[in-house]
Design a protein around this motif. Structure first.
Motif, short mmCIF file in Angstrom:
data_model
loop_
_atom_site.label_atom_id
_atom_site.label_comp_id
_atom_site.label_asym_id
_atom_site.label_seq_id
_atom_site.Cartn_x
_atom_site.Cartn_y
_atom_site.Cartn_z
N VAL A 116 24.97 -5.07 -20.16
CA VAL A 116 24.02 -6.15 -19.90
C VAL A 116 23.77 -6.86 -21.22
CG1 VAL A 116 21.64 -6.70 -19.24
CG2 VAL A 116 22.91 -4.96 -17.98
N GLN A 117 23.86 -8.18 -21.22
CA GLN A 117 23.66 -8.95 -22.45
C GLN A 117 22.52 -9.93 -22.24
OE1 GLN A 117 23.03 -11.14 -24.82
NE2 GLN A 117 24.90 -12.37 -25.01
N ALA A 118 21.37 -9.61 -22.83
CA ALA A 118 20.23 -10.52 -22.81
C ALA A 118 19.57 -10.52 -24.18
CB ALA A 118 19.23 -10.12 -21.72
N ALA A 119 20.39 -10.28 -25.23
CA ALA A 119 19.91 -10.25 -26.61
C ALA A 119 18.73 -9.29 -26.74
CB ALA A 119 19.58 -11.66 -27.08
N CYS A 120 17.64 -9.71 -27.36
CA CYS A 120 16.53 -8.80 -27.63
C CYS A 120 15.79 -8.36 -26.37
CB CYS A 120 15.55 -9.46 -28.61
SG CYS A 120 16.30 -9.91 -30.18
N SER A 121 16.00 -9.06 -25.26
CA SER A 121 15.40 -8.66 -23.98
C SER A 121 16.30 -7.70 -23.21
CB SER A 121 15.12 -9.90 -23.11
OG SER A 121 14.29 -10.82 -23.76
N GLY A 122 17.40 -7.29 -23.83
CA GLY A 122 18.42 -6.54 -23.12
C GLY A 122 17.94 -5.26 -22.47
N PHE A 123 17.07 -4.50 -23.14
CA PHE A 123 16.63 -3.24 -22.55
C PHE A 123 15.86 -3.47 -21.26
CE2 PHE A 123 13.62 0.37 -22.19
CZ PHE A 123 14.55 1.40 -22.04
N LEU A 124 14.98 -4.46 -21.24
CA LEU A 124 14.23 -4.73 -20.01
C LEU A 124 15.14 -5.23 -18.90
CD1 LEU A 124 11.77 -4.20 -21.79
CD2 LEU A 124 10.63 -6.12 -20.65
N VAL A 186 6.03 1.00 -13.54
CA VAL A 186 5.21 0.37 -12.51
C VAL A 186 5.86 -0.92 -12.04
CG1 VAL A 186 2.95 -0.64 -11.98
CG2 VAL A 186 3.11 1.39 -13.48
N ASP A 187 6.31 -1.74 -12.99
CA ASP A 187 6.92 -3.02 -12.62
C ASP A 187 7.56 -3.66 -13.85
OD1 ASP A 187 7.71 -5.08 -10.98
OD2 ASP A 187 5.70 -5.83 -10.55
N ILE A 188 8.45 -4.60 -13.57
CA ILE A 188 9.09 -5.40 -14.61
C ILE A 188 9.15 -6.84 -14.13
CG2 ILE A 188 11.23 -5.84 -15.90
CD1 ILE A 188 11.87 -2.85 -15.62
N MET A 189 8.86 -7.78 -15.02
CA MET A 189 9.05 -9.20 -14.74
C MET A 189 9.94 -9.78 -15.83
SD MET A 189 5.24 -10.47 -13.48
CE MET A 189 5.81 -12.12 -13.09
N ALA A 240 2.51 -15.05 -21.84
CA ALA A 240 2.37 -15.54 -20.48
C ALA A 240 2.90 -14.55 -19.45
CB ALA A 240 3.07 -16.89 -20.33
N ILE A 241 4.07 -13.97 -19.72
CA ILE A 241 4.64 -13.06 -18.72
C ILE A 241 3.87 -11.74 -18.69
CG2 ILE A 241 6.40 -11.89 -20.13
CD1 ILE A 241 8.31 -12.47 -17.66
N SER A 242 3.29 -11.35 -19.81
CA SER A 242 2.44 -10.15 -19.82
C SER A 242 1.19 -10.38 -18.97
CB SER A 242 2.04 -9.79 -21.25
OG SER A 242 3.16 -9.40 -22.01
N GLU A 243 0.58 -11.53 -19.14
CA GLU A 243 -0.62 -11.85 -18.34
C GLU A 243 -0.27 -11.92 -16.85
OE1 GLU A 243 -3.09 -14.48 -21.67
OE2 GLU A 243 -1.76 -15.49 -20.24
N ALA A 244 0.89 -12.49 -16.52
CA ALA A 244 1.30 -12.59 -15.12
C ALA A 244 1.56 -11.20 -14.53
CB ALA A 244 2.56 -13.44 -15.01
N LEU A 245 2.16 -10.32 -15.30
CA LEU A 245 2.44 -8.97 -14.80
C LEU A 245 1.15 -8.19 -14.58
CD1 LEU A 245 4.53 -6.81 -14.09
CD2 LEU A 245 4.66 -6.23 -16.53
N LEU A 246 0.22 -8.29 -15.52
CA LEU A 246 -1.06 -7.62 -15.34
C LEU A 246 -1.80 -8.15 -14.12
CD1 LEU A 246 -2.27 -7.49 -19.06
CD2 LEU A 246 -1.52 -5.54 -17.68
N ALA A 247 -1.83 -9.47 -13.98
CA ALA A 247 -2.53 -10.08 -12.85
C ALA A 247 -1.91 -9.66 -11.52
CB ALA A 247 -2.50 -11.60 -12.99
N LEU A 332 5.66 -2.76 -17.40
CA LEU A 332 4.42 -1.99 -17.33
C LEU A 332 4.77 -0.55 -17.01
CD1 LEU A 332 1.30 -2.20 -17.48
CD2 LEU A 332 1.32 -2.61 -15.01
N LEU A 333 4.33 0.39 -17.86
CA LEU A 333 4.63 1.80 -17.70
C LEU A 333 3.34 2.58 -17.52
CD1 LEU A 333 7.23 2.25 -20.59
CD2 LEU A 333 7.70 1.69 -18.20
N GLN A 334 3.38 3.61 -16.69
CA GLN A 334 2.24 4.52 -16.52
C GLN A 334 2.67 5.90 -16.98
OE1 GLN A 334 -1.10 3.89 -15.27
NE2 GLN A 334 -1.24 5.84 -16.35
N PHE A 335 1.99 6.43 -18.00
CA PHE A 335 2.31 7.76 -18.52
C PHE A 335 1.31 8.80 -18.02
CE2 PHE A 335 4.85 5.14 -21.23
CZ PHE A 335 5.91 5.95 -21.61
#
Length: 335
Positions: A116-124, A186-189, A240-247, A332-335
């Motif tokens: 998977v190639q998405a540069a610095c976002s690759g892990f997500l 929990v989720d990924i956006m 912005a995407i962090s706020e959207a994921l939390l909401a 978003l991760l829940q430990f």
């Protein structure tokens, strides 16, 4: 045999691992290579040192070390795996894929393997790919690796870029589990905007700027970017995407126990933390010791934060990222 899709999939993180090469390049070392100073680098990036691959050491070599640690933490053998998803833009080769090379080094065969190639976002992006496989085939056991031999794509004569990057690998094992198991995803956006791609590039070697036998290697074969523009878009999109994921999950910024942003540089990490109103003591950063390791930065930071006891049972962890493409995302991760 893989079973049909299930609506009862729970994405459980069975183990993490990370690895960085032995060789450390400090800011003082860089002063001998390029016109810069420790004060200039530290004040602008927060980076004090970074790890550099040894001669002949590759992305898959680093990925192997991180993978072994993640598998050990998960109590699993490589032969248990059904998939390998490898995030990188610095693979060992164009063909075979880094995932296939890693599979062979793990001594296994038959698994689904892809890069998977998405540069610095690759892990997500790789984690979301793994979640898709698990949704379709809930009994899957998936190794997600992010590894970058990033200094192989660094122009050591460009002081604006060469001070930023390092080499490292991180890995996680993802499986299905019970609804109350932790740690879990929990989720990924995710998001992207290709119209901004020219602001951060490694153009040489693609079909648009193909290799020609005997030609000199130019600057286009290495990382090039417009720092101020990248900074602006990174902070905006990660926030912005962090706020959207939390909401989406009925959460507020106050519900974040630990924030682990992509480790690009400390100014971006600090700006995202302030925008999300997360107190500095709850923002984890290791950029001072690793630099920007692109796709590897997030899993390395997660793995290290666990090892250091920064992440504790019950913690809700938010992981925003941003990379070339432009690509971005939040997990978003829940430990």
């Amino acid at each position: 045999m893989l079973t049909p899709p299930s609506m009862n999939t729970h994405f459980i993180l069975r183990g993490f691992g990370h690895y960085a090469p032995e060789r450390v390049l400090t800011n003082a070392d860089l002063e001998k290579i390029v016109e810069t100073t420790d004060e200039w680098i530290t004040s602008r990036t927060g980076i004090k040192e970074r790890h550099i691959v040894a001669e002949g050491e590759t992305s898959s070599d680093m990925g192997l070390q991180a993978a072994r640690k993640a598998l050990a933490a998960a109590g699993m053998d490589a032969s248990d795996l059904t998939h390998i998803v490898f995030a990188t833009f610095t693979p060992d080769y164009v063909i075979p894929s880094a995932a296939c090379v890693l599979q062979e080094k793990l001594g296994i065969a038959g698994q689904v393997c892809l890069d998977v190639q998405a540069a610095c976002s690759g892990f997500l992006y790789a984690m979301e790919t793994a979640r898709g496989y698990l949704a379709l085939h809930p009994q899957s056991k998936i190794l997600v690796v992010a590894s970058e031999a990033l200094t192989s794509r660094v122009n050591w004569e460009d002081r604006a870029t060469c001070v930023l990057f390092g080499d490292a690998a991180g890995a996680a094992v993802l499986t299905n589990g019970d609804a109350d198991e932790t740690p879990r995803v929990v989720d990924i956006m995710l998001g992207a905007d290709g119209a901004l791609g020219d602001l951060l590039t490694v153009r040489g070697g693609g079909s648009a700027i193909a290799y020609k036998l005997g030609q000199a290697v130019g600057e286009e074969y290495f990382v090039e970017f417009l720092g101020r523009e990248v900074f602006k878009h990174a902070v905006r999109h990660m926030t912005a995407i962090s706020e959207a994921l939390l909401a989406k999950h009925g959460l507020t910024k106050a519900d974040v126990d630990v924030l682990i942003p992509h480790q690009a540089n400390y100014r971006i990490i600090d700006a995202v933390g302030r925008k999300l109103e997360v107190p500095v003591e709850r923002v984890f950063s290791n950029v001072d010791r690793y630099g920007n390791t692109s796709a590897a930065s997030v899993p390395v930071a997660l793995s290290e934060a666990l090892d250091l006891g920064v992440i504790k049972p019950g913690h809700r962890v938010l992981v925003p990222t941003f990379g070339g493409g432009f690509t971005w995302g939040a997990m978003l991760l829940q430990f």
